[in-house]
Design an enzyme around this catalytic site. Structure first.
Site, PDB file in Angstrom:
ATOM      1  N   LYS A 216      -7.830  34.828  67.122  1.00 10.77           N
ATOM      2  CA  LYS A 216      -6.663  34.592  66.274  1.00 10.77           C
ATOM      3  C   LYS A 216      -6.521  35.761  65.313  1.00 10.77           C
ATOM      4  CE  LYS A 216      -7.139  29.529  66.213  1.00 10.77           C
ATOM      5  NZ  LYS A 216      -7.575  28.373  65.380  1.00 10.77           N
TER       6      LYS A 216
ATOM      7  N   ASP B 268     -14.530  28.732  67.780  1.00 13.52           N
ATOM      8  CA  ASP B 268     -13.383  29.092  66.941  1.00 13.52           C
ATOM      9  C   ASP B 268     -13.787  29.048  65.469  1.00 13.52           C
ATOM     10  OD1 ASP B 268     -10.927  29.501  65.705  1.00 13.52           O
ATOM     11  OD2 ASP B 268     -10.190  27.498  66.123  1.00 13.52           O
TER      12      ASP B 268
ATOM     13  N   ASP C 154      -9.626  20.865  72.639  1.00 13.37           N
ATOM     14  CA  ASP C 154     -10.030  21.409  71.347  1.00 13.37           C
ATOM     15  C   ASP C 154     -10.207  20.226  70.393  1.00 13.37           C
ATOM     16  OD1 ASP C 154     -10.483  22.597  68.916  1.00 13.37           O
ATOM     17  OD2 ASP C 154      -8.473  23.430  68.692  1.00 13.37           O
TER      18      ASP C 154
ATOM     19  N   GLU D 230       2.150  21.418  67.333  1.00 14.53           N
ATOM     20  CA  GLU D 230       2.151  22.438  68.374  1.00 14.53           C
ATOM     21  C   GLU D 230       2.968  22.049  69.589  1.00 14.53           C
ATOM     22  OE1 GLU D 230      -1.925  23.555  68.971  1.00 14.53           O
ATOM     23  OE2 GLU D 230      -2.109  24.343  66.937  1.00 14.53           O
TER      24      GLU D 230
ATOM     25  N   HIS E  88      -3.323  17.668  63.490  1.00 15.03           N
ATOM     26  CA  HIS E  88      -2.029  18.144  63.973  1.00 15.03           C
ATOM     27  C   HIS E  88      -1.043  17.017  64.244  1.00 15.03           C
ATOM     28  CE1 HIS E  88      -3.641  22.283  65.515  1.00 15.03           C
ATOM     29  NE2 HIS E  88      -3.695  22.140  64.211  1.00 15.03           N
TER      30      HIS E  88
ATOM     31  N   GLN F   1      -8.196  17.090  68.466  1.00 13.75           N
ATOM     32  CA  GLN F   1      -6.978  17.738  68.002  1.00 13.75           C
ATOM     33  C   GLN F   1      -6.024  18.162  69.111  1.00 13.75           C
ATOM     34  OE1 GLN F   1      -7.073  20.340  64.377  1.00 13.75           O
ATOM     35  NE2 GLN F   1      -6.881  21.937  65.913  1.00 13.75           N
ATOM     36  N   GLU F   2      -6.574  18.684  70.209  1.00 15.71           N
ATOM     37  CA  GLU F   2      -5.716  19.210  71.271  1.00 15.71           C
ATOM     38  C   GLU F   2      -6.221  18.801  72.644  1.00 15.71           C
ATOM     39  OE1 GLU F   2      -4.851  23.427  71.058  1.00 15.71           O
ATOM     40  OE2 GLU F   2      -5.317  23.444  68.931  1.00 15.71           O
TER      41      GLU F   2
ATOM     42  N   LYS G 166      -3.688  30.280  74.559  1.00 13.96           N
ATOM     43  CA  LYS G 166      -3.242  28.944  74.161  1.00 13.96           C
ATOM     44  C   LYS G 166      -2.220  29.144  73.051  1.00 13.96           C
ATOM     45  CE  LYS G 166      -5.741  26.554  71.246  1.00 13.96           C
ATOM     46  NZ  LYS G 166      -6.787  25.745  70.565  1.00 13.96           N
TER      47      LYS G 166
ATOM     48  N   HIS H  21      -2.532  31.070  69.217  1.00 14.25           N
ATOM     49  CA  HIS H  21      -1.557  30.896  68.141  1.00 14.25           C
ATOM     50  C   HIS H  21      -2.220  30.152  66.975  1.00 14.25           C
ATOM     51  CE1 HIS H  21      -0.456  26.561  69.599  1.00 14.25           C
ATOM     52  NE2 HIS H  21      -1.743  26.808  69.683  1.00 14.25           N
ATOM     53  N   ARG H  22      -1.410  29.728  65.991  1.00 21.79           N
ATOM     54  CA  ARG H  22      -1.838  28.819  64.930  1.00 21.79           C
ATOM     55  C   ARG H  22      -0.863  27.641  64.892  1.00 21.79           C
ATOM     56  NH1 ARG H  22      -6.142  30.905  61.853  1.00 21.79           N
ATOM     57  NH2 ARG H  22      -6.518  28.661  61.677  1.00 21.79           N
ATOM     58  N   SER H  23      -1.254  26.591  64.206  1.00 21.41           N
ATOM     59  CA  SER H  23      -0.381  25.412  64.153  1.00 21.41           C
ATOM     60  C   SER H  23       0.901  25.695  63.382  1.00 21.41           C
ATOM     61  CB  SER H  23      -1.118  24.229  63.535  1.00 21.41           C
ATOM     62  OG  SER H  23      -1.624  24.560  62.258  1.00 21.41           O
TER      63      SER H  23
ATOM     64  N   GLU I  17     -13.334  23.613  73.227  1.00 27.90           N
ATOM     65  CA  GLU I  17     -13.366  24.471  72.045  1.00 27.90           C
ATOM     66  C   GLU I  17     -13.808  23.650  70.838  1.00 27.90           C
ATOM     67  OE1 GLU I  17      -9.908  26.166  69.094  1.00 27.90           O
ATOM     68  OE2 GLU I  17      -9.524  26.195  71.247  1.00 27.90           O
TER      69      GLU I  17
ATOM     70  N   SER J 128      -6.041  23.568  60.756  1.00 29.55           N
ATOM     71  CA  SER J 128      -7.477  23.382  60.966  1.00 29.55           C
ATOM     72  C   SER J 128      -8.111  24.765  60.920  1.00 29.55           C
ATOM     73  CB  SER J 128      -7.716  22.727  62.336  1.00 29.55           C
ATOM     74  OG  SER J 128      -9.092  22.680  62.629  1.00 29.55           O
TER      75      SER J 128
END
Length: 427
Positions: free
Chosen positions: A339, A314, A243, A206, A156, A164-165, A390, A367-369, A287, A43
């Site tokens: 990031k 983001d 998120d 993740e 994800h 997403q999260e 995160k 981080h990133r996925s 987020e 994403s």
């Protein structure tokens, strides 16, 4: 004699999703070495620095990174050999100048970032200092509040959940190690809860569970049930962070929950939806609650929720100091996700954090996925005193590597370590 860069070498390795990414080794003139692997997002914001891919359909479905690797080995090495190793800003400036584009599209942000990170690591090794202390100095002692991604949706996960999260933040813990314990126990309790309800406990990109639930709301409710099952108190020991990655379900001016119930909302209605969740549940941070290009939505969500919870930008800010300044001037969001690969160098990342802090915006290292076992961002969180990180769930080595490094740092700092917990959010 000045310690300088003696050699660079890049290679193609695999990330946590099985896609190629760039890894760079740096050797200094005194023999010190540094290695760094570059993460990759699924994403992504449209204004991120460009991750260079080969686009050769016959190899890794076009996702190979041989071009980026060759740029390190054939262009960047020739230019940087002999450069002073301890002058990170100078090295990063040279990298940007060699690329010559605003978004690093010529050489690739993955090539440039790999070098930038590896140089910093090698320099820390040469100084015989931990990376967090080399980057942050002797005052680097603030451990971050971790946001553990315990349930995945959106792009994800292949399930019925649109946001997403769904994350848990152990704000009531007295120390970082206790925060990790509380989160890990809640994660295991969530696994048991999902099993009991007949849901899959397979995980997403993740490390969070990725069940197909009856609704988006059920995602929050099963997490709250798990917190209680772990013997903890939601809203006191642990709070929730979201998120939604709203850009992913923003279509023709409306937000469409395509994965769950097909419902459709205007920007104002989308904000009202999150307002209702914040009223009902112990949600402390959201987020990307609206899309990156939804300027109206960002104004509304900041007006409605900005004084009550953390609103993290983001996709609209992409760790870019110029975009962060614009958001500050426009009065939208109140925190920034950080990031490294969105901007492309260590120096520019520090500049983004400095810009956010100039207006008292919160900072969340992320981080990133698509990750690797590289734990650079753990040291970065302590070096910058960001206060929050995160980096996925309490599973998968690519995620726990960062938490484990933070546990080592906390142990090394001993009584000097400070875990901000509830104080960070003024609770």
């Amino acid at each position: 004699m000045t310690t300088s860069i003696a050699s660079l070498h890049a290679r193609e390795i695999l990330d946590s999703r099985g896609h190629p990414t760039v890894e760079v080794d740096v050797i200094l003139s005194d023999g010190a070495r540094g290695r760094a692997a570059v993460p990759s997002g699924a994403s992504t914001g449209t204004r991120e620095a460009v991750e260079l891919r080969d686009a050769d359909p016959a190899r890794f479905a076009g996702k190979g990174v041989r071009k980026a690797v060759s740029h390190v080995n054939e262009i960047l090495e020739k230019a940087l050999v002999g450069q002073p190793a301890f002058e990170q800003a100078s090295v990063d400036s040279a990298l940007c100048a060699l690329d010559g584009t605003e978004n690093k599209s010529k050489l690739g942000a993955n090539a440039i970032l790999g070098v930038s990170l590896a140089v910093a690591r090698a320099a820390a090794a040469s100084k015989r200092e931990p990376l967090y202390r080399y980057l942050g100095g002797s005052d680097a002692r603030l451990l971050p509040v971790p946001m553990f991604n315990v349930l995945n949706g959106g792009v994800h996960a292949d399930n019925s959940v649109d946001p997403q999260e769904f994350m848990i933040a152990p704000v009531g813990a007295p120390s970082f190690s206790e925060a990790v314990r509380m989160a890990a126990e809640t994660y295991q309790a969530l696994k048991a809860t999902l099993k009991q309800k007949g849901y899959s406990t397979a995980v997403g990109d993740e490390g969070g569970f990725a069940p197909s639930l009856k609704s988006n709301v059920e995602a929050v409710e099963v997490i709250l049930e798990a917190i209680a099952k772990a013997g903890l108190r939601a809203g006191d020991d642990i709070v929730l962070a979201l998120d939604p990655a709203a850009s992913e379900f923003f279509q023709d001016g409306h937000y469409v929950f395509r994965k769950s119930d097909g419902s459709k909302r205007t920007p104002a209605e989308m904000v009202a939806y999150w307002e209702d969740w914040v009223r009902q549940y112990p949600i402390l941070s959201i987020e990307d609650g609206v899309a990156e290009n939804d300027e109206v939505g960002w104004r509304i969500i900041t007006e409605k929720l900005g004084a009550r919870i953390q609103l993290v930008g983001d996709d609209n800010l992409v760790t870019n100091p110029t975009l962060i300044r614009r958001a500050i001037d426009d009065g939208v969001a109140n925190a920034v996700l950080i990031k490294l690969n969105q901007i492309g160098t260590v120096t520019e990342t520090f500049a983004a954090i400095k810009e956010a802090r100039s207006a008292a915006y919160g900072t969340v290292i992320s981080h990133r996925s698509g990750e690797t076992s590289d734990d650079f961002i753990a040291d970065l969180a302590v070096a910058t005193g960001a206060g929050q990180i995160k980096t996925g769930s309490a599973s998968r080595t690519d995620r726990t590597a960062k938490y484990n490094q933070l546990l080592r740092i906390a142990e090394e700092l001993g009584e000097l370590a400070h875990y901000p917990g509830r104080d960070l959010y003024h609770l």
